[in-house]
Design a protein around this motif. Structure first.
Motif, short mmCIF file in Angstrom:
data_model
loop_
_atom_site.label_atom_id
_atom_site.label_comp_id
_atom_site.label_asym_id
_atom_site.label_seq_id
_atom_site.Cartn_x
_atom_site.Cartn_y
_atom_site.Cartn_z
N ALA A 300 36.22 52.80 26.42
CA ALA A 300 35.45 53.83 26.19
C ALA A 300 34.48 53.39 25.38
O ALA A 300 33.10 53.68 25.29
CB ALA A 300 36.36 55.09 25.68
N LEU A 303 31.78 51.51 27.00
CA LEU A 303 30.82 52.63 27.85
C LEU A 303 29.79 53.29 26.77
O LEU A 303 28.71 53.40 26.85
CB LEU A 303 31.79 53.48 28.64
N ALA A 306 27.29 50.83 25.30
CA ALA A 306 26.07 50.76 26.20
C ALA A 306 25.13 51.91 26.25
O ALA A 306 24.02 51.83 26.15
CB ALA A 306 26.54 50.67 27.47
N ALA A 307 25.72 53.29 26.10
CA ALA A 307 25.01 54.31 26.10
C ALA A 307 24.16 54.58 24.68
O ALA A 307 23.14 55.07 24.81
CB ALA A 307 25.94 55.58 26.61
N THR A 365 31.78 62.87 23.73
CA THR A 365 31.16 62.17 24.82
C THR A 365 30.28 62.89 25.72
O THR A 365 29.40 62.70 26.41
CB THR A 365 32.24 61.28 25.64
N GLY A 438 29.78 46.37 24.23
CA GLY A 438 29.07 47.59 25.25
C GLY A 438 27.60 47.45 24.99
O GLY A 438 26.72 47.52 26.13
N GLY A 442 25.21 46.48 28.26
CA GLY A 442 24.56 47.49 28.55
C GLY A 442 23.03 47.28 28.18
O GLY A 442 22.13 47.60 29.37
N MET A 497 27.64 57.17 32.19
CA MET A 497 28.59 56.29 31.22
C MET A 497 29.12 57.15 30.12
O MET A 497 30.63 56.93 30.04
CB MET A 497 27.69 55.21 30.91
N CYS A 498 28.51 57.99 29.83
CA CYS A 498 29.47 58.93 28.83
C CYS A 498 30.36 59.86 29.55
O CYS A 498 31.61 59.92 28.88
CB CYS A 498 28.32 59.83 28.26
N VAL A 500 31.97 58.76 32.35
CA VAL A 500 33.13 58.10 32.92
C VAL A 500 34.04 57.66 31.36
O VAL A 500 35.19 57.70 31.30
CB VAL A 500 32.71 56.56 33.27
N ALA A 501 33.15 57.63 30.40
CA ALA A 501 34.10 57.37 28.97
C ALA A 501 34.84 58.72 28.65
O ALA A 501 35.99 58.52 28.36
CB ALA A 501 32.94 57.10 27.88
#
Lengths: 525, 225
Positions: A300, A303, A306-307, A365, A438, A442, A497-498, A500-501
């Motif tokens: 998490a 991800l 990266a976000a 998230t 990340g 990312g 991505m958020c 999925v996290a």
């Protein structure tokens, strides 16, 4: 003493992302034109690469050499990198300076955490570790606005170059102060977990059996320090960054050597993972690695990192290229986001105490995801759109920052719950490491995707306006429209991505697990 | 004494044993050598002041020139604090422009006339070959290596009228001081630094010019708009 160490860490963390708003001025100064924008990527990824390589390496090294000398060495490397960066006349020197800065700055993270663990015990230690992690997060988040504000204020004194010059006296104060303070307190070469100024015998008498075991293990780790694993991690991530480098965005999204370099990177990272699982003295305790909750939090964090990078990097660039804001205004565009993060961090801690870490992290998230989805509908005139007394863009950015802030405390608390107090330094370091990894991956992947999509969207316009100036202005409008479309897509990806996290957090943070010991061979309590 | 001899020996070795010459003769030889070239690559970098190109601040340029009149030049100009490259190909009397990310289109009339053709810089009658030997107060400074070539370093001053003859778009409100590096064996100009009031509004400006790839193959084709 911890304040001095924390101040150095804060300065280094600021430097990680202050280039976001300074990037246009920096690349202009080294003669890089906008059509070769991809070549500027290593200015950011170079720092992050150095950061990620140094972070796991230097914590254990300081167990052997002492915290203060290694800290001072890291600060010297960071300052040297700042000098190389600020005097750079060409892109290779600029990147070299940033890598050096990252190597020095990255080392400060585990060192400051370890120093906090050395100086404090029990509840005070947890608070100290939290404060250090908070400084790291705050530095990362406030970097862009700090860079833009300082460069604008010092435009007559070199602009962006002044920002890096300023690192030198700041670093000197931190390093000298820490060395003097450590000499006064006599802890420069003490072992891990010893209280400052306290004689070894007193400490041993006060420590429980578990703490002694930990000290012994730490000493063994120090003696058999795993340079190979650290090098493998650095090499693997470096190869991944190079594989994702868009060397020809007109024709492909990633490097021409993406497949061989990508495979090689995965092999090297797999070898690193294998060593961690098999080696007798892994940098990361095996039991922690095998914990589903730890794996979930790490995934998490990668991800979310990266976000988070999307917001930190792309919003100021969007402000510059699409909203036609100047350097300072593009940095200030992030203000609401930056305010949202600490507010969210406090809120996350409060809410997690009532409804639990899992639900709080999921809500955070999802809030960030919702904000990104709103941002994916932004128009070129977005800054003129209002919702009541506020700009709608500011509301979205504040919500995004709030969401990222809310996630910090529950995820950090989950990792801390998984480990005993003696391991909180390492555990906190791993949380930061996962997020920075990340951010690195990312940034590399989204830059590659973004530039490729930009070229696809823009195509090859034929400009037939009557004079050169009219053609350039026409092109400027086309480029702004293409950038806007590209960033809308990137915001959509960040929202994904958020989400999925959130799913990962929801799936992995289901139940409490026993606290893990750093000692690889001892069973969980 | 021995140390002094050693230092002189090292200095002579470093510059291939190039001897000081009459500065006026160096400039005359340079003019004659430059009159014989057929192609050349040039890099211009403005290090002081502000010079505009089509209303945008010019920071530098790179050019491939095929004499007598063809050139392929990329001007680096500032656009909203960013640097953009404007590629201009001039061949067969036609002027083609390619802003970044876009294709070539031909420009004509007054717009085309306002774009300098860097090939004119090397014109035998009006360009550097004619202007360089006419420098005032030539002074021999010494010898230096430029791009691994032992070169004479000479300074001279050129009047605003002499500068104006180089390129119609170039103007100076006063004398321009030039430092010129001339190859010791081939007498070709390797580098020049010009300083004078040729910036926007007659402000002080300075440009560094590097020349290379003399008589090398240069492909300048008419782009397909």
């Amino acid at each position: 003493m911890l304040g001095l160490a924390g101040a150095g860490l804060f300065v280094a963390a600021l430097d990680a992302y202050l280039v976001v708003t300074l990037l246009p001025a920096m690349i202009t100064d080294v003669g890089l034109t906008i059509e070769r924008f991809e070549q500027a990527t290593p200015i950011l990824t170079g720092f992050l690469c150095g950061y990620v390589i140094a972070m796991p390496l230097l914590g254990a090294y300081s167990d052997v050499r002492g915290r203060a000398p290694v800290y001072a060495a890291c600060v010297v490397v960071f300052a040297a990198g700042s000098v190389v960066t600020t005097t750079a006349g060409s892109l290779p020197w600029l990147v070299a300076g940033r890598v050096l800065q990252g190597l020095g700055g990255g080392g400060l993270v585990p060192l400051t955490l370890a120093l906090a663990a050395d100086l404090y015990e029990d509840r005070a230690r947890t608070l100290a570790l939290g404060a250090v992690s908070g400084l790291q997060e705050a530095g990362s988040v406030f970097g862009p606005i700090y860079g833009a504000t300082l460069a604008s204020a010092a435009s007559a004194a070199g602009g962006w170059r002044f920002v890096f010059w300023l690192n030198v006296p700041l670093a000197a104060i931190c390093a000298a102060g820490l060395l003097v303070a450590s000499r006064d307190r006599g802890i420069s070469r003490t072992s891990v977990n010893r209280v400052a100024g306290e004689p070894a015998g007193t400490f041993e008498n006060r420590a429980n059996e578990q703490a002694r075991t930990f000290d012994n293990r730490a000493s063994e780790v120090a003696r058999t320090f795993d340079w190979k694993s650290a090098c493998l991690l650095g090499l693997g991530l470096g190869l991944l960054v190079v594989a994702l480098y868009p060397d020809d965005p007109d024709h492909r999204a990633t490097s021409g050597l993406f497949i061989p370099l990508g495979i090689l990177s995965l092999l090297v990272l797999a070898l690193y993972g294998w060593r961690q699982l098999r080696a007798l003295e892994p940098l990361i305790p095996r039991q922690l690695l095998r914990s589903p909750r730890f794996a979930g939090v790490t995934a998490a964090n990668v991800l979310i990192g990266a976000a988070l990078m999307v917001a930190l990097v792309d919003v100021p660039i969007l402000g510059r290229l699409v909203f036609n804001l100047d350097q300072l205004a593009s940095g200030l565009l992030l203000t609401q986001f930056l305010v949202g993060v600490p507010v969210g961090a406090i809120l996350g801690g409060v809410v997690a105490g009532r409804i639990g870490e899992r639900l709080t992290a999921v809500l955070g998230t999802l809030l960030a995801a919702a904000a990104f989805l709103q941002m994916s509908t932004w128009q070129a005139t977005e800054l003129a759109m209002r919702a009541g007394p506020f700009r709608s863009a500011d509301i979205a950015l504040a919500a995004c920052g709030l969401g990222f802030g809310i996630v910090i405390a529950p995820l950090a608390a989950t990792v801390l719950q998984l480990t005993r107090a003696q391991h909180h330094g390492l555990a906190s370091s791993l949380v930061v490491l996962a997020r920075v990894m990340g951010m690195l991956i990312g940034l590399s992947a989204l830059t590659a995707f973004g530039l490729f999509r930009f070229r696809q969207i823009l195509g090859t316009p034929q400009l037939t306006d009557p004079d050169v100036r009219a053609r350039i202005e026409h092109l400027g409008r086309l480029v702004a429209a293409a950038f806007l479309q590209e960033y809308r897509e990137i915001f959509t990806i960040a929202a994904g991505m958020c989400i999925v996290a959130a799913v990962v957090i929801f799936a992995t943070l289901r139940r409490e697990t026993p606290r893990l010991s750093l000692t690889p061979s001892s069973p969980p309590r | 004494m021995l140390a002094g001899v050693a230092m002189v020996s090292v200095a002579l070795t470093a510059c291939g044993g190039l001897q000081a010459e009459d500065p006026g003769q160096v400039l005359r030889d340079a003019g004659a050598a430059m009159a014989k070239i057929s192609t050349v690559s040039a890099t211009l970098k403005f290090t002081q002041g502000s010079v505009s190109f089509q209303g945008y601040v010019l920071t530098g340029a790179t050019a491939a020139v095929r004499l007598p009149a063809d050139s392929d030049t990329t001007y680096k100009v500032k656009y909203q604090d960013l640097l953009i490259g404007l590629q201009v190909v001039i061949t067969g009397g036609h002027v083609y422009l390619r802003p970044p990310f876009s294709g070539f289109t031909e420009v004509t009339g007054a717009t085309a006339a306002a774009i300098p053709n860097l090939a004119k810089l090397f014109d035998v009658q009006t360009g550097l070959p004619a202007m360089i030997p006419a420098g005032n107060n030539p002074t021999y400074i010494g010898t230096e290596k430029v791009a691994d070539v032992d070169s004479h370093k000479v300074s001279a001053t050129y009047s605003a009228a002499q500068i104006a003859k180089l390129l119609p778009q170039l103007s100076s409100s006063g004398d321009v001081a030039a430092t010129i590096w001339v190859g010791g064996s081939d007498h070709l100009i390797r580098k020049a630094v010009l300083s004078g009031p040729f910036g926007d509004g007659g402000t002080a400006s300075s440009v560094e010019i590097d020349l290379s790839a003399f008589n090398a193959a240069v492909a300048i084709a008419s782009p397909t708009p």
